[in-house]
Write a protein that holds these residues in place. Structure first.
Motif, short mmCIF file in Angstrom:
data_model
loop_
_atom_site.label_atom_id
_atom_site.label_comp_id
_atom_site.label_asym_id
_atom_site.label_seq_id
_atom_site.Cartn_x
_atom_site.Cartn_y
_atom_site.Cartn_z
N THR A 56 -4.50 5.24 2.36
CA THR A 56 -3.36 6.01 1.85
C THR A 56 -3.81 7.22 1.03
O THR A 56 -3.04 8.17 0.89
CB THR A 56 -2.42 5.13 1.00
OG1 THR A 56 -3.11 4.70 -0.19
CG2 THR A 56 -1.94 3.93 1.78
N ALA B 126 -5.55 3.29 -5.60
CA ALA B 126 -6.43 2.51 -4.74
C ALA B 126 -7.32 1.58 -5.56
O ALA B 126 -7.54 0.42 -5.20
CB ALA B 126 -7.28 3.43 -3.88
N CYS C 165 0.82 -1.22 0.00
CA CYS C 165 0.00 0.00 0.00
C CYS C 165 0.84 1.27 0.00
O CYS C 165 0.46 2.28 -0.60
CB CYS C 165 -0.94 0.01 1.21
SG CYS C 165 -2.23 -1.24 1.15
N ILE D 150 -5.21 0.21 1.42
CA ILE D 150 -4.87 1.05 0.28
C ILE D 150 -5.73 2.31 0.22
O ILE D 150 -5.29 3.37 -0.22
CB ILE D 150 -4.97 0.24 -1.05
CG1 ILE D 150 -4.41 1.04 -2.22
CG2 ILE D 150 -6.40 -0.19 -1.30
CD1 ILE D 150 -2.98 1.43 -2.09
#
Length: 429
Positions: A341, A308, A260, A338
């Motif tokens: 982030t 993502a 990620c 993910i």
């Protein structure tokens, strides 16, 4: 997207960002290849042990940085004649913090895990990075001059040396303890090369001045607290998984987190390169200053959304190809982490705004809310749904820090408006 990037184009900015990204891509590729082989070699349990110890070290890694990066860049830009004293004082401050932190890490690991001698040794070897990283502050000098090419070359040399070290360990079948030193090894090389190159090419000698150190600390102590809060909610999930489940699951979760975070070098490189340009605009052109911040936010957010989506769709395939069937349990956390982030990447542009506006003291309050939310959700969700609960808690935490917590304070509400306008494309043309 292409139109915004074109508007951001500045020859020195693009050149500098390109070198920063090259270093990150080079490190990412090496880390990916060597890291995956190492994870397979060590197995989920030993890999989890390394990452479990690293979680404790991470608490102090952030603290030892003393929140100085953005402050030092700003001070060098505003006081070129004192850059040697600014850098020298910063290095000494970090060295003192690093030495104390190495002792603290070992004591905490021993108290929490008194019967695990291997874990204490692993933590000690990893914690040496806290001392070597003190010299990374010299990179701020390169950033302030948009000369990241030099620091990039130095880092690439260090990453290559570290990779050769790991390959040697894999070929000779060394134990877990040998692998624990790898992070500290490349930091040691970077420190040596940074000091040697600076002394050779800069006329301002590195010096320590107590008054300068006090001034830097007075500006950055808010960021120190903020950094501690950030690392608590970014690393506590692994520690809680290790205590509530086991270190093998820490290995699965760490594998997902590693994937990620691979794209995060892009917003970090863009922000590091844009920082001196935006800092200068603050005092020259307020309108253009806000516009550049919005452009940086726009690119960062939509890049995050793109990554993502890709990782979510290909999660099963990525885990199987990189880590093998033995890490299949990492798929669930990967599909969730993910998305966190996307919001955590937005903290990079925000850090520039906070420093330029003198609002860095509010960062710690924002992140305290993140800690509260993260620890609460982890305590509730990990016993019920395991690693996926920790991953979901991370998403909520990052969204809280990015969009909700800044609304609680009058001085930071305006930035949420800037952020929302950036996402929908208002004021970026």
């Amino acid at each position: 997207m292409s139109r915004i990037i074109k508007r951001l184009k500045n020859s020195r900015f693009i050149h500098n960002t390109g070198w920063l990204m090259f270093a990150q891509i080079y490190q990412m590729l090496i880390s990916l290849v060597i890291g995956v082989i190492t994870a397979r070699y060590l197995g989920a349990t030993n890999y989890g042990t390394i990452n479990y110890a690293a979680s404790y070290v991470s608490f102090f890694t952030i603290a030892c940085q003393l929140g100085l990066e953005g402050i030092v860049v700003k001070e060098i830009i505003n006081h070129r004649e004192n850059e040697g004293i600014i850098l020298g004082s910063s290095i000494v401050m970090r060295l003192k913090a690093g030495m104390l932190s190495v002792i603290a890490v070992c004591m905490i690991i021993w108290l929490v895990n008194p019967n695990d001698r291997t874990l204490v040794i692993v933590a000690f070897l990893q914690s040496l990075v806290l001392i070597f990283n003190a010299f990374n502050i010299i990179e701020c000098w390169y950033q302030s001059n948009l000369q990241s090419k030099i620091s990039t070359i130095i880092k690439c040399i260090a990453y290559t040396a570290m990779s050769c070290y790991k390959i040697f360990l894999l070929i000779t079948g060394k134990s877990l303890v040998w692998f624990a030193f790898s992070t500290s090894f490349d930091s040691l090389i970077i420190a040596i090369l940074f000091v040697l190159h600076y002394k050779k090419n800069c006329s301002h000698k590195l010096k320590y001045a107590t008054d300068v150190a006090k001034d830097l600390f007075s500006q950055s102590y808010h960021l120190i607290i903020s950094s501690l809060m950030a690392v608590i909610y970014s690393q506590m999930d692994k520690i809680m998984i290790g205590k509530m489940i086991n270190q093998t699951h820490v290995g699965f979760y760490s594998a997902a987190s590693t994937i990620c975070n691979m794209w995060m070098f892009i917003p970090q490189a863009m922000t590091n390169s844009a920082r001196p340009l935006i800092v200068q605009l603050k005092s020259k052109d307020e309108t253009l200053y806000i516009k550049r911040l919005k452009q940086l936010n726009f690119v960062t957010f939509w890049l995050g959304i793109g990554f993502a989506i890709i990782i979510t769709v290909l999660a099963n395939f990525i885990i199987y190809v990189l880590y093998g069937a033995g890490y299949s349990e990492a798929e669930g956390p990967l599909m969730l982490i993910i998305w966190s982030t996307v919001f955590s990447a937005m903290s990079y542009p925000r850090s520039i705004w906070m420093i330029c506006e003198g609002n860095q003291n509010y960062t710690k309050y924002i992140l305290i809310w993140g800690v509260i939310v993260n620890l609460t959700l982890n305590s509730i969700l990990i016993p019920v749904v395991g690693m996926n609960g920790a991953a979901f808690a991370t998403i909520v935490t990052e969204f809280m820090c990015c969009m909700i917590a800044p609304l609680f304070y009058k001085s930071t509400r305006i930035y949420v408006r800037y952020l929302l306008e950036s996402i929908v494309g208002i004021g970026i043309k």
